[in-house]
Design a protein around this motif. Structure first.
Motif, PDB file in Angstrom:
ATOM      1  N   MET A  76      58.466  24.736  -0.004  1.00 50.19           N
ATOM      2  CA  MET A  76      57.169  25.194  -0.511  1.00 50.19           C
ATOM      3  C   MET A  76      57.245  26.706  -0.732  1.00 50.19           C
ATOM      4  O   MET A  76      56.730  27.238  -1.721  1.00 50.19           O
ATOM      5  CB  MET A  76      56.044  24.884   0.495  1.00 50.19           C
ATOM      6  CG  MET A  76      55.724  23.415   0.661  1.00 50.19           C
ATOM      7  SD  MET A  76      55.316  22.579  -0.885  1.00 50.19           S
ATOM      8  CE  MET A  76      53.791  23.396  -1.342  1.00 50.19           C
TER       9      MET A  76
ATOM     10  N   THR B  22      52.530  19.567  -5.845  1.00 45.82           N
ATOM     11  CA  THR B  22      53.817  20.262  -5.870  1.00 45.82           C
ATOM     12  C   THR B  22      54.652  19.843  -7.080  1.00 45.82           C
ATOM     13  O   THR B  22      55.239  20.682  -7.759  1.00 45.82           O
ATOM     14  CB  THR B  22      54.602  19.942  -4.582  1.00 45.82           C
ATOM     15  OG1 THR B  22      53.734  20.169  -3.474  1.00 45.82           O
ATOM     16  CG2 THR B  22      55.824  20.793  -4.463  1.00 45.82           C
ATOM     17  N   ARG B  25      53.455  21.549 -10.175  1.00 39.00           N
ATOM     18  CA  ARG B  25      53.880  22.956 -10.267  1.00 39.00           C
ATOM     19  C   ARG B  25      55.346  23.060 -10.689  1.00 39.00           C
ATOM     20  O   ARG B  25      55.712  23.931 -11.485  1.00 39.00           O
ATOM     21  CB  ARG B  25      53.646  23.653  -8.925  1.00 39.00           C
ATOM     22  CG  ARG B  25      52.174  23.971  -8.679  1.00 39.00           C
ATOM     23  CD  ARG B  25      51.920  24.335  -7.229  1.00 39.00           C
ATOM     24  NE  ARG B  25      52.653  25.523  -6.799  1.00 39.00           N
ATOM     25  CZ  ARG B  25      52.829  25.861  -5.515  1.00 39.00           C
ATOM     26  NH1 ARG B  25      52.320  25.099  -4.554  1.00 39.00           N
ATOM     27  NH2 ARG B  25      53.497  26.943  -5.188  1.00 39.00           N
TER      28      ARG B  25
END
Lengths: 126, 213
Positions: A76, B22, B25
């Protein structure tokens, strides 16, 4: 771009989860994010020193905001670093990233399950 | 997280495709960088492919080997694969709705669709690039025998081939047949016979003779 380049990157950047054969990934997107960084490095967009410093900064920032620092969230931070560096280097602005993210979200919503998700100009109109 | 924008949620009726925040993105980045000529999607795929056989398939192989040696586990796996896999401590937690389908002398199973979140990467690793290709998916449904032949697998004509199309709610794991000549083998040794493709159904487990002793 080959496994040698990947190994080199894994050594140059602290904390990359890896085993004897090189980096390991838990989900496909992590490998994609890793590969994107590798490709941008090869294009000379940033050096590994620069990357490591920015990644370190993103990790610090996340920890200050309550990130558990267990390694589970490593990619992340990697993704946040990619987004930040492409913006700082003038490759793609934050606005552009958001615009494309929303377009993909729209493409996803209109694509029946099992069909390839493809981005079309119409996806940007929303 | 670097982004603060609102995530708007839609009514998910599960008819359409889904990508996580996620994944969205990452796709946004990849699309922009491809359009601007910074990355070549083929080069990205090549890197991803280097790693696709790591991690996950080992987990899956351990699951299959256990099912081959432990009848109670096999029954539990076929009843509720998510629950059964999650009882194995050393395997990463798998998401909901994993279904194990068993190959038998009468029936061979093959799984299609990795286009969004329906691929059980926890047990299979990263999806192979060929598997994501639209031609594979459509051909697998229309001509499973032809696709299998491309992978070097020829099955007797009387074996039924069943193709499982994953949905947003269900993901599949093929339980291949235990190869002959493996009586008394340990789970670890059996796991070496289990290939990623054998758990998708585009391959068969290795023969005992293919293993270096």
């Amino acid at each position: 771009m080959d496994s040698a380049a990947a190994l080199k990157a894994a050594h140059a950047v602290p904390g990359v989860p890896q085993d004897d054969d090189g980096p390991v990934f838990k989900e496909p997107w992590q490998a994609q994010a890793f590969a994107i960084a590798l490709a941008l490095h090869e294009r000379g967009v940033f050096t590994w020193n620069e990357w490591a410093a920015t990644l370190g900064d993103e990790i610090k920032r996340a920890q200050a905001a309550g990130d558990p620092d267990t390694g589970e969230t490593y990619y992340m931070h990697w993704l946040a670093t990619l987004e930040r560096l492409v913006a700082e280097k003038g490759v793609a602005s934050r606005e552009m990233l958001t615009e494309y993210r929303d377009a993909w979200d729209h493409a996803c919503d209109r694509t029946p399950h099992g069909k390839p998700i493809e981005l079309t100009p119409a996806d940007f109109a929303h | 997280m670097a982004h603060d924008h609102d995530h708007h949620h839609h009514d998910h009726d599960h008819d359409h495709s889904e990508l996580s925040e996620t994944q969205l993105r990452v796709r946004a980045l990849e699309t922009i960088l491809t359009e601007k000529g910074y990355v070549d999607p083929k080069a990205l795929d090549a890197i991803v492919e280097m790693y696709e056989t790591k991690i996950g398939p080992r987990n899956g192989a351990a699951v299959i080997a256990k099912a081959w040696t432990d009848p109670a586990f096999k029954k539990a796996l076929l009843d509720d694969a998510t629950k059964a896999v999650n009882t194995l401590g050393h395997v990463a937690r798998v998401g909901d709705h994993l279904i194990a389908v068993e190959n038998t002398p009468q029936r061979h199973n093959m799984v299609v669709c990795t286009l969004c979140s329906c691929y059980p990467w926890e047990v299979l690793g990263l999806p192979p690039v060929w598997y994501k290709a639209a031609p594979y998916r459509s051909r697998a449904v229309k001509d499973p025998r032809g696709v299998l032949a491309d992978f070097g697998v020829t099955l007797p004509k009387d074996i039924e081939i069943r193709v499982w199309d994953s949905t947003a709610e269900t993901r599949f794991l093929v339980l291949p047949m235990r190869p002959a000549g493996t009586d008394g083998w340990s789970e670890d040794k059996l796991a070496e016979l289990v290939t990623r493709d054998s758990m998708i159904g585009t391959g068969l487990p290795k023969n005992p003779t293919e293993l270096k002793s």
